[in-house]
Structures are given as C-alpha cells and as structure tokens.
Design a protein around this motif. Structure first.
Motif, PDB file in Angstrom:
ATOM      1  N   VAL A  67      46.731 -54.861  90.928  1.00 30.94           N
ATOM      2  CA  VAL A  67      47.805 -54.273  89.941  1.00 30.94           C
ATOM      3  C   VAL A  67      49.024 -54.127  90.318  1.00 30.94           C
ATOM      4  N   THR A  68      49.790 -54.776  89.074  1.00 30.10           N
ATOM      5  CA  THR A  68      51.220 -54.739  89.233  1.00 30.10           C
ATOM      6  C   THR A  68      51.771 -53.683  88.394  1.00 30.10           C
ATOM      7  N   VAL A  69      52.526 -52.620  88.685  1.00 28.33           N
ATOM      8  CA  VAL A  69      53.109 -51.696  87.905  1.00 28.33           C
ATOM      9  C   VAL A  69      54.651 -51.896  87.636  1.00 28.33           C
ATOM     10  N   ILE A  70      54.881 -51.863  86.316  1.00 27.95           N
ATOM     11  CA  ILE A  70      56.375 -52.275  85.933  1.00 27.95           C
ATOM     12  C   ILE A  70      56.953 -51.183  85.140  1.00 27.95           C
ATOM     13  N   ALA A  71      58.021 -50.604  85.850  1.00 31.19           N
ATOM     14  CA  ALA A  71      58.636 -49.510  84.737  1.00 31.19           C
ATOM     15  C   ALA A  71      59.972 -49.086  85.582  1.00 31.19           C
ATOM     16  N   ARG A  72      60.761 -48.582  84.735  1.00 31.66           N
ATOM     17  CA  ARG A  72      62.321 -48.104  85.149  1.00 31.66           C
ATOM     18  C   ARG A  72      62.314 -46.939  85.738  1.00 31.66           C
ATOM     19  N   THR A  73      61.294 -46.035  85.311  1.00 35.70           N
ATOM     20  CA  THR A  73      61.393 -44.602  86.052  1.00 35.70           C
ATOM     21  C   THR A  73      59.939 -44.474  86.171  1.00 35.70           C
ATOM     22  N   ILE A  74      59.835 -44.134  87.572  1.00 34.46           N
ATOM     23  CA  ILE A  74      58.309 -44.288  88.296  1.00 34.46           C
ATOM     24  C   ILE A  74      58.211 -42.961  88.905  1.00 34.46           C
ATOM     25  N   LEU A  75      57.016 -42.204  88.629  1.00 36.70           N
ATOM     26  CA  LEU A  75      56.895 -40.911  89.247  1.00 36.70           C
ATOM     27  C   LEU A  75      56.595 -41.040  90.688  1.00 36.70           C
ATOM     28  N   PRO A  76      56.668 -40.161  91.539  1.00 33.29           N
ATOM     29  CA  PRO A  76      56.305 -40.098  92.993  1.00 33.29           C
ATOM     30  C   PRO A  76      54.846 -40.200  93.100  1.00 33.29           C
ATOM     31  N   GLU A  77      54.197 -39.736  92.320  1.00 29.87           N
ATOM     32  CA  GLU A  77      52.737 -39.887  92.470  1.00 29.87           C
ATOM     33  C   GLU A  77      52.233 -41.123  92.398  1.00 29.87           C
ATOM     34  N   ILE A  78      53.003 -41.973  91.395  1.00 34.72           N
ATOM     35  CA  ILE A  78      52.605 -43.599  91.508  1.00 34.72           C
ATOM     36  C   ILE A  78      52.705 -44.062  92.884  1.00 34.72           C
ATOM     37  N   HIS A  79      53.905 -43.944  93.467  1.00 35.21           N
ATOM     38  CA  HIS A  79      54.274 -44.316  94.725  1.00 35.21           C
ATOM     39  C   HIS A  79      53.248 -43.975  95.697  1.00 35.21           C
ATOM     40  N   ALA A  80      52.911 -42.728  95.748  1.00 30.67           N
ATOM     41  CA  ALA A  80      51.787 -42.093  96.610  1.00 30.67           C
ATOM     42  C   ALA A  80      50.436 -43.052  96.454  1.00 30.67           C
ATOM     43  N   LEU A  81      50.160 -42.875  95.250  1.00 25.56           N
ATOM     44  CA  LEU A  81      48.816 -43.684  94.957  1.00 25.56           C
ATOM     45  C   LEU A  81      48.831 -45.274  95.486  1.00 25.56           C
ATOM     46  N   ALA A  82      50.059 -45.907  95.182  1.00 31.30           N
ATOM     47  CA  ALA A  82      50.115 -47.351  95.421  1.00 31.30           C
ATOM     48  C   ALA A  82      50.122 -47.369  96.897  1.00 31.30           C
ATOM     49  N   SER A  83      50.516 -46.484  97.747  1.00 25.43           N
ATOM     50  CA  SER A  83      50.739 -46.741  99.013  1.00 25.43           C
ATOM     51  C   SER A  83      49.348 -46.696  99.804  1.00 25.43           C
ATOM     52  N   LYS A  84      48.289 -46.325  99.113  1.00 27.10           N
ATOM     53  CA  LYS A  84      46.831 -46.083  99.561  1.00 27.10           C
ATOM     54  C   LYS A  84      45.962 -47.536  99.033  1.00 27.10           C
ATOM     55  N   TYR A  85      46.536 -48.316  98.321  1.00 28.46           N
ATOM     56  CA  TYR A  85      45.815 -49.354  97.921  1.00 28.46           C
ATOM     57  C   TYR A  85      46.383 -50.681  98.238  1.00 28.46           C
ATOM     58  N   ALA A  86      45.930 -51.489  98.656  1.00 28.95           N
ATOM     59  CA  ALA A  86      46.945 -52.777  99.374  1.00 28.95           C
ATOM     60  C   ALA A  86      47.026 -53.746  98.029  1.00 28.95           C
ATOM     61  N   GLY A  87      46.056 -53.588  97.102  1.00 39.02           N
ATOM     62  CA  GLY A  87      46.348 -54.725  96.035  1.00 39.02           C
ATOM     63  C   GLY A  87      47.326 -54.132  94.912  1.00 39.02           C
ATOM     64  N   VAL A  88      48.037 -52.782  95.024  1.00 38.98           N
ATOM     65  CA  VAL A  88      48.805 -52.298  94.008  1.00 38.98           C
ATOM     66  C   VAL A  88      50.274 -52.471  94.683  1.00 38.98           C
ATOM     67  N   GLN A  89      51.083 -53.300  93.442  1.00 37.67           N
ATOM     68  CA  GLN A  89      52.419 -53.520  93.658  1.00 37.67           C
ATOM     69  C   GLN A  89      53.237 -52.660  92.745  1.00 37.67           C
ATOM     70  N   VAL A  90      54.328 -52.109  93.071  1.00 38.59           N
ATOM     71  CA  VAL A  90      55.177 -51.448  91.915  1.00 38.59           C
ATOM     72  C   VAL A  90      56.484 -51.989  92.032  1.00 38.59           C
ATOM     73  N   VAL A  91      57.154 -52.099  90.615  1.00 35.11           N
ATOM     74  CA  VAL A  91      58.319 -53.064  90.478  1.00 35.11           C
ATOM     75  C   VAL A  91      59.150 -51.975  89.720  1.00 35.11           C
ATOM     76  N   ASN A  92      60.415 -51.681  90.281  1.00 33.08           N
ATOM     77  CA  ASN A  92      61.151 -50.935  89.478  1.00 33.08           C
ATOM     78  C   ASN A  92      62.059 -51.737  88.658  1.00 33.08           C
ATOM     79  N   LYS A  93      61.573 -52.202  87.536  1.00 25.95           N
ATOM     80  CA  LYS A  93      62.655 -52.834  86.544  1.00 25.95           C
ATOM     81  C   LYS A  93      62.193 -52.626  85.223  1.00 25.95           C
ATOM     82  N   SER A  94      63.096 -53.018  84.387  1.00 22.89           N
ATOM     83  CA  SER A  94      62.519 -53.063  82.872  1.00 22.89           C
ATOM     84  C   SER A  94      61.770 -54.407  82.535  1.00 22.89           C
ATOM     85  N   PHE A  95      60.878 -54.098  81.366  1.00 17.91           N
ATOM     86  CA  PHE A  95      59.816 -54.906  81.241  1.00 17.91           C
ATOM     87  C   PHE A  95      60.474 -56.269  80.564  1.00 17.91           C
TER      88      PHE A  95
END
Length: 505
Positions: A60-88
């Motif tokens: 899963v790739t998560v794309i957003a300008r504003t990201i909740l801390p819970e998203i980062h915390a959740l992503a850190s537990k799963y190797a397949g999740v990538q969080v990208v801080n940018k506009s779509f």
C-alpha cells in the motif's frame, strides 16, 4: 405476418433483474497487487486499518499532504506500507492496481476517480457509493474462515450489527474444524464423487437441526430436573428431622428472608449478565449480615442448585454448551467442591477466625472482577488453556471454601485463554449445577445451621431470576456492571477485615 403470442412468464424475470444487491463478491489477494490510498486523515486511517487487518502483507502506498501520526505509527509496523507526503498527481496511479480515495475534498475525490477510470483501474471513494467500483465490506473472521458482509452501500451500520451477531454466534472452534477438514480431505483416497460424499458426511453436523438429537436433549432435560427434585427432597427430609429451627422457620418467617430474597434476585441477574460474581456477592452479603462462612457457603450453593439448573438448561436449549469442555470440568470440579465443603464445615466452630480469611478471599475476587472490567480482551486461540481438569479441581475447591468463585475463576480463565465467551458461559453454568448440588449435599449433612432465612431467600430469589438472566447474557454491556460489583465487593470485604482487626486490637 403472424404475431407471436406474449410470453408473460418472462416479465417477472426482466422486472427482477434490477432488484436487490447486484454486487459480485470476490476475495482479492492484495499481497500480489499494489494499492494506492489517497488521504491520510481519519477516513484514510480507517481504510488503511481495514486493508492491513485483512491483508497484513498488502503493498500500500499512502499519499497525502497532511498525515495523521497514527498513519505513520501504523505504517511502521508493516513492511509493505509506504507513506508519501505530497499532493496527489495522476502519475501516482501509473503503478496502481487498486485505488482508494479517502480525502475530505469532494472535488479531489472526483478527480481521483476519473484518473483511475482513465487507466481502467477499480476505485473506492469514501462515502460516495455512486462513485465506487468496489466496497470495503464488514468482515467476520474466525481463523481461516472469512465472511464478507455487504448492504450494497445502503447502511454500513446494519453491516456492523450483522458482523457483531455473526462474531457472537460462530464459535472460535470453527477454525479447528476447518483444519481437521483440510487434513481429512488430504487423506481421502478415491475418485471425486467418493471424496465429496465423505466430506459431506463429516460436515453434516454443522447444519443439523435441533431436532436431529431428541434423545440427547431429552436425557439432559430429565437429568437436570430429576437431580434437582432429588436434591430438594434429600435436603428437606434431612433438615426436617435434624433441624427444629427449620420447622419453626416454616411457621414464622424471619424478616431477614426478604432481604436475602431481593439479594438473590439481584445477584443472579448480575451473574447472568457477566457470567460470574453470584457466589462472591452472595457470600459477601451473607457475611455482612452476620452469617458464618460455612453457613454462608451452604446458602449460596443450595440456591445455586436450582438457579444453575434452570440457567444451564436455558443455555443448553440455546446451543451454548461445549460438551467436551463440560466433561473435562465436571468430575474434577465435583471432587474439589466436596473436599472444600467438607473442610469448611469441619471448621464451622471456628467461624470467628475463618471469617476474615473468607473476607480476604472475596476482597481478592472483587479486585479480579475490577481488573476484568478494564481488561476484557481475550488471548488468541493459540494460547488456550490446556489443563482444564486441574482448573475444574481448583475452581471447585476454592468455590466451596470461599462461598463462590467458580465463575470468577473458571469462566475468566477460559475466556482469557482464548475460548469462545458464549460457549464458555453456557458450559460453566451447566457444570455449576452439578458442582453446586454435590457441595450442597455435603454442607447439609454436616452442618446444624440456623440461618435458613438466608438459604430460602437466596434459593427463591436466584431461581426467579435465572430464566431471565440466561436470555440477557449476550445483550447487556457488562463493563459498568462489573465495576459496580467489584467496588461493592471490595468495600464490604474491607469493612469486614477492618472490623476484625479492631476487635483483635
């Protein structure tokens, strides 16, 4: 030109084509696909949580300008999740297989939907059923069994309630059945028709009607009622010939009877709601009313014979009994209960000294109930307790000595060990009937008690509440009840202990 006759039989079929849920249910291997999630607010967090809960190895790739801390915390537990801080941007979908739009901008969600369709990608748009190509269903999971629930986007709340119902009704043991069926299927030899026939025979019990085993049902019903009648008869005859106080009690009802009548009803209702605490609440109440420990335990167990017989029968009729678990608990529980009742009855003359120890025990149970109220998450089924017979032996003994604790100890341990709560409750209630019966007979034959107002009040009050309590066991939120019970039990037990210390000093 010949005119063909009208075929009215086709019309209903044509009319029904657009009715009902038109969705085609599928289960997708997200581990092999790339999911792009746009939006990292509360809705995005909800969508990401749902995806990872069902497919922990999803890419899963998560794309957003504003990201909740819970998203980062959740992503850190799963190797397949990538969080990208940018506009779509549209090119973000170039490597996507599935798209989820979860932003709070309606225009942006529409733009994402159009970009996905331009690339012939399936898209889910939060809170916009008309724009969705697929929905994220409510999921019921029991091991390898997974059931998806859809209301065609009409009502997620209804889907949630159905999920709660199925989670409650489908036993956790169904996963054990799946594993056994897999082993059976792999072991079968022969052609396809033979394998299908054998597997159908092995799984027929899962869809058996309640009428399929009338003999077993009739046997359990008569066993409960006949043993109840026999127990009452033996107790009445024994008391009539050995206790003049019992004869006088019949003619002159002690006003205290009504206090115990109300207490028995209330405590039985609480016990039906949370599956425990009748013994500890009744014993604590009895001790506070001046009843010695052995007599208090006798009163509790005599009242539990009828109330648990009724409750056990109700749970049996509702299919809430695990018979394998029942057999493992019954005999050791009876042995422990009879031993404990004999020991406590032998010390009745030393009630002044045994009472503070029983109060200490009820204090501990009160604290246990409080802890269960705030920590009710069961362990995984892989951690199920194995020494069931030892649990039954210890639970029966402590229950008889302390006047209660079978539910608090045995039921709590079973549920904490990952067993299904509803089946554990029904099994513990039914086994409790036989254990209370044997400990009661032990008390009656050994004691010369004068506290029959407590016995009669608890028997009648708890019996009256039992049929109602069994039916509400799955319908009442238990946390507030458990907190209230725990606080009351702790307070009364502390009061009894403090009074003893003051007298000694």
């Amino acid at each position: 030109m010949t005119q063909l006759p009208e075929d009215n039989s086709v019309k209903p079929v044509e009319q029904d084509k657009d009715r009902g849920n038109q969705l085609f249910p599928v289960f997708i291997k997200l581990n092999n696909l790339h999911t792009v999630l746009i939006g990292a607010g509360n809705v995005g967090l909800e969508k990401l949580t749902a995806v990872l809960k069902n497919s922990p190895r999803a890419r899963v790739t998560v794309i957003a300008r504003t990201i909740l801390p819970e998203i980062h915390a959740l992503a850190s537990k799963y190797a397949g999740v990538q969080v990208v801080n940018k506009s779509f941007a549209e090119y973000d979908l170039n490597t996507a297989d599935l798209v989820i739009a979860a932003t709070d901008d309606s225009d942006l969600n529409n733009y994402i939907c159009q970009a996905a369709h331009d690339r012939k990608l399936l898209v889910n748009v939060a809170d916009k059923p008309d724009l969705c190509d697929f929905y994220l269903s409510s999921i019921v999971q029991k091991g390898d069994l997974k059931i998806a629930i859809s209301t065609n986007g009409k009502s997620p709340t209804v889907a949630k309630r159905i999920k709660e119902f199925l989670n409650r009704e489908i036993p956790d043991e169904i996963d054990d059945t799946l594993q056994q069926m897999s082993e059976l299927r792999n072991s079968l030899k022969g052609d396809f028709a033979y394998k299908v026939r054998k597997l159908n025979e092995a799984t027929a019990v899962l869809v058996e009607s309640k009428k399929a085993k009338p003999d077993n049902k009739m046997f359990v019903r008569w066993l409960i009622w006949l043993t109840s009648i026999a127990a009452v008869g033996i107790s009445v005859v024994s008391l009539w010939y050995r206790e003049p106080a019992f004869q006088n009690y019949v003619e002159n009802i002690d006003p205290m009877f009504y206090y115990f009548l109300g207490a028995g009803f209330v405590f039985s209702m609480i016990d039906g709601a949370i599956g425990m605490s009748y013994g500890v609440t009744s014993t604590t109440f009895s001790l506070s009313m001046g009843v010695p420990p052995a007599s208090a335990s006798m009163a509790v167990h005599l009242s539990e014979v009828l109330s648990n017989g009724i409750a056990g029968w109700m749970h049996y009729r509702m299919g809430n009994v695990n018979w394998k678990l029942f057999k493992l608990l019954l005999i050791p529980g009876i042995i422990g209960a009879v031993t404990g009742a004999y020991l406590l009855s032998s010390l009745e003359h030393y009630a002044h000294y045994t009472k503070p120890f029983v109060s200490l025990y009820t204090l501990i149970l009160g604290l246990v109930i409080l802890s269960k109220a705030f920590n009710r998450k069961p362990k995984k089924s892989a951690d199920k307790i194995k020494k069931i017979s030892l649990l039954g032996l210890g639970g029966g003994f402590i229950d008889a000595v302390g006047g209660g604790g079978w539910g608090s100890i045995v039921l709590s341990t079973l549920i904490a060990g990952g067993r299904n709560a509803r089946f554990s409750l029904g099994t513990v209630k039914l086994s409790r009937f036989f254990i209370a019966l044997m400990s009661s007979l032990t008390f009656v034959t050994m004691l010369n008690s004068g506290h029959w107002h407590a016995v009669a009040g608890l028997i009648i009050g708890s019996a009256a509440a039992s049929p109602i309590a069994a039916k509400i066991s799955n319908k009442i939120s238990t946390k507030v009840i458990m907190v209230a019970v725990g606080v009351i039990v702790v307070a009364i037990s502390l009061r009894s202990i403090v009074n003893f210390i003051i007298k000694v000093i």
